[in-house]
Design a protein around this motif. Structure first.
Motif, PDB file in Angstrom:
ATOM      1  N   GLY A 109       9.352  -6.104  -1.545  1.00 26.40           N
ATOM      2  CA  GLY A 109       9.563  -6.495  -0.153  1.00 26.40           C
ATOM      3  C   GLY A 109      10.687  -5.782   0.560  1.00 26.40           C
ATOM      4  N   ALA A 110      11.483  -4.977  -0.146  1.00 19.87           N
ATOM      5  CA  ALA A 110      12.642  -4.330   0.485  1.00 19.87           C
ATOM      6  C   ALA A 110      12.215  -3.394   1.609  1.00 19.87           C
ATOM      7  N   ALA A 111      11.153  -2.613   1.387  1.00 23.32           N
ATOM      8  CA  ALA A 111      10.708  -1.675   2.417  1.00 23.32           C
ATOM      9  C   ALA A 111      10.259  -2.417   3.670  1.00 23.32           C
ATOM     10  N   THR A 112       9.545  -3.528   3.487  1.00 21.28           N
ATOM     11  CA  THR A 112       9.072  -4.309   4.634  1.00 21.28           C
ATOM     12  C   THR A 112      10.234  -4.927   5.393  1.00 21.28           C
ATOM     13  N   VAL A 113      11.211  -5.449   4.661  1.00 19.75           N
ATOM     14  CA  VAL A 113      12.386  -6.042   5.310  1.00 19.75           C
ATOM     15  C   VAL A 113      13.095  -5.003   6.174  1.00 19.75           C
ATOM     16  N   ASP A 147       4.747   0.220  -6.206  1.00 15.35           N
ATOM     17  CA  ASP A 147       4.477  -1.215  -6.048  1.00 15.35           C
ATOM     18  C   ASP A 147       4.660  -1.649  -4.595  1.00 15.35           C
ATOM     19  N   GLU A 148       5.667  -1.070  -3.914  1.00 13.25           N
ATOM     20  CA  GLU A 148       5.928  -1.419  -2.521  1.00 13.25           C
ATOM     21  C   GLU A 148       4.786  -0.995  -1.594  1.00 13.25           C
ATOM     22  N   ARG A 149       4.031   0.011  -1.997  1.00 14.77           N
ATOM     23  CA  ARG A 149       2.952   0.511  -1.144  1.00 14.77           C
ATOM     24  C   ARG A 149       1.839  -0.521  -0.965  1.00 14.77           C
ATOM     25  N   GLN A 150       1.817  -1.544  -1.820  1.00  8.70           N
ATOM     26  CA  GLN A 150       0.848  -2.621  -1.616  1.00  8.70           C
ATOM     27  C   GLN A 150       1.175  -3.391  -0.341  1.00  8.70           C
ATOM     28  N   GLY A 202      -1.441   9.710 -10.565  1.00  8.90           N
ATOM     29  CA  GLY A 202      -2.288   9.821  -9.384  1.00  8.90           C
ATOM     30  C   GLY A 202      -1.543   9.580  -8.089  1.00  8.90           C
ATOM     31  N   TRP A 203      -0.311  10.070  -8.015  1.00  9.30           N
ATOM     32  CA  TRP A 203       0.524   9.830  -6.845  1.00  9.30           C
ATOM     33  C   TRP A 203       0.464  10.969  -5.817  1.00  9.30           C
ATOM     34  N   HIS A 204      -0.420  11.926  -5.998  1.00  8.62           N
ATOM     35  CA  HIS A 204      -0.425  13.098  -5.121  1.00  8.62           C
ATOM     36  C   HIS A 204      -0.593  12.750  -3.651  1.00  8.62           C
ATOM     37  N   ASP A 205      -1.252  11.621  -3.383  1.00 13.71           N
ATOM     38  CA  ASP A 205      -1.533  11.284  -1.986  1.00 13.71           C
ATOM     39  C   ASP A 205      -0.318  10.757  -1.241  1.00 13.71           C
ATOM     40  N   TRP A 206       0.757  10.429  -1.961  1.00 12.79           N
ATOM     41  CA  TRP A 206       1.926   9.885  -1.252  1.00 12.79           C
ATOM     42  C   TRP A 206       3.269  10.437  -1.736  1.00 12.79           C
ATOM     43  N   VAL A 207       3.282  11.221  -2.804  1.00 12.67           N
ATOM     44  CA  VAL A 207       4.533  11.793  -3.314  1.00 12.67           C
ATOM     45  C   VAL A 207       4.459  13.317  -3.256  1.00 12.67           C
TER      46      VAL A 207
END
Length: 328
Positions: free
Chosen positions: A112-116, A30-33, A63-68
């Protein structure tokens, strides 16, 4: 030419907690948005319960292969060892401002935690490490960071007497934080962001610790190298089982501590302050604990305390144990 934004890689060490790790990945998805450059590495620490297969299936089905990326460790070498399986892969091409986000599998990242955290680290180039506000499973905030262990801190830790804790408040390990970003001595490894340049300066975590004190030691090495450590309360991360060990938290339970907790504590003091200081720290803790037991015996009841705590502590003391595993 526009400068490339720093990458954020979350590192999750899993041991027999596949469904929790998958839940953490869902929150990161969800954070990747908001942070498209966010990626994750899951290290399965030789779980023997099918965890690796379950996580691999979730990555495939979602379908997370591109980022996990899933890394399977052949041995369970502990928390630092598991994180290092990912860290050594990352630092080979890690830019100084890229971020490695250590996350426990029993965490859920709030929106929003990652962005913060990314924005905070970008605005504070002197910050090498940052921790988030942890939210307990019932939704209550856990607004704490920590002070480095010291002799008087060990006296307070051993005693856990209200009057003495107030008198030694500036030495207490647990430090209550406010609602603004603040400097801290060290932060919980349940959610801890590390700048790539820190690994370049001090290397990976010390996997001579099996569990506990490894993030304390890492933050101390970073501080000695001149890096600041911060607590960032606007980044919220739920820690589902944050108090399950009974060893940390606002109201820690008094369950028996595992032997590796004592071993990690001894390693921390000997490595960072020398054997004489470690022995002194043991004596301060023992004096405090004897005061605690005396109060329980002769005056007022205190919360439950396992009878074997003092025996366990002394059997692992630096006074009687000289062999230490080499620093990683």
């Amino acid at each position: 030419m526009k400068e490339q934004a720093p990458r954020i890689t979350a590192v999750i060490v899993n041991y027999r907690s596949a469904q929790l790790a998958i839940g953490c990945l869902e929150s990161l998805n969800d954070e990747r948005q908001r942070e498209p450059g966010l990626r994750a590495m899951v290290v399965d620490n030789a779980s023997d319960d099918g965890s690796a297969a379950a996580i691999a299936a979730a990555i495939s089905q979602s379908g997370w292969h591109d980022w996990v990326e899933l890394v399977i460790s052949p041995v369970n070498g502990g928390f630092a060892h598991g994180n290092n399986q990912a860290i050594v892969r990352l630092i080979t091409d890690c830019a100084p401002n890229d971020l490695v986000w250590l996350l426990n599998p029993d965490t859920i990242v709030r929106p929003g935690a990652a962005t913060v955290l990314a924005n905070f680290m970008a605005a504070h180039p002197e910050a090498g490490i940052a921790g988030s506000l942890l939210i307990e499973a019932d939704g209550a905030p856990w607004p704490y960071a920590f002070r480095f262990p010291s002799l008087l801190g060990e006296l307070e830790r051993g005693a856990r007497l209200r009057a003495l804790s107030r008198w030694l408040s500036r030495y207490n390990i647990l430090e209550k934080m406010g609602d603004q970003p603040s400097r801290a001595q060290w932060v919980s490894g349940a959610s801890m962001v590390v700048r790539g340049a820190v690994f370049a300066d001090i290397g990976k975590m010390d996997d001579g610790y099996f569990l506990y004190f490894e993030e304390t030691d890492f933050c101390l090495q970073a501080a000695r190298a001149g890096w600041g450590c911060w607590y960032v309360p606007d980044a919220h991360v739920v820690h589902i089982a944050g108090q399950s060990t009974g060893l940390t938290g606002q109201a820690p339970t008094q369950k028996a501590m595992p032997g590796y907790w004592f071993e990690s504590r001894r390693r921390y003091f000997i490595k960072n302050h020398g054997r004489s200081y470690a022995i002194a720290a043991d004596l301060f803790w023992t004096i405090g604990h004897i005061l605690r037991l005396a109060r329980h015996r002769f005056r007022l009841p205190i919360d439950r305390e396992p009878r074997e705590r003092l025996t366990d502590f002394l059997s692992h003391s630096a006074l009687f144990n000289r062999a230490e595993r080499k620093t990683a």
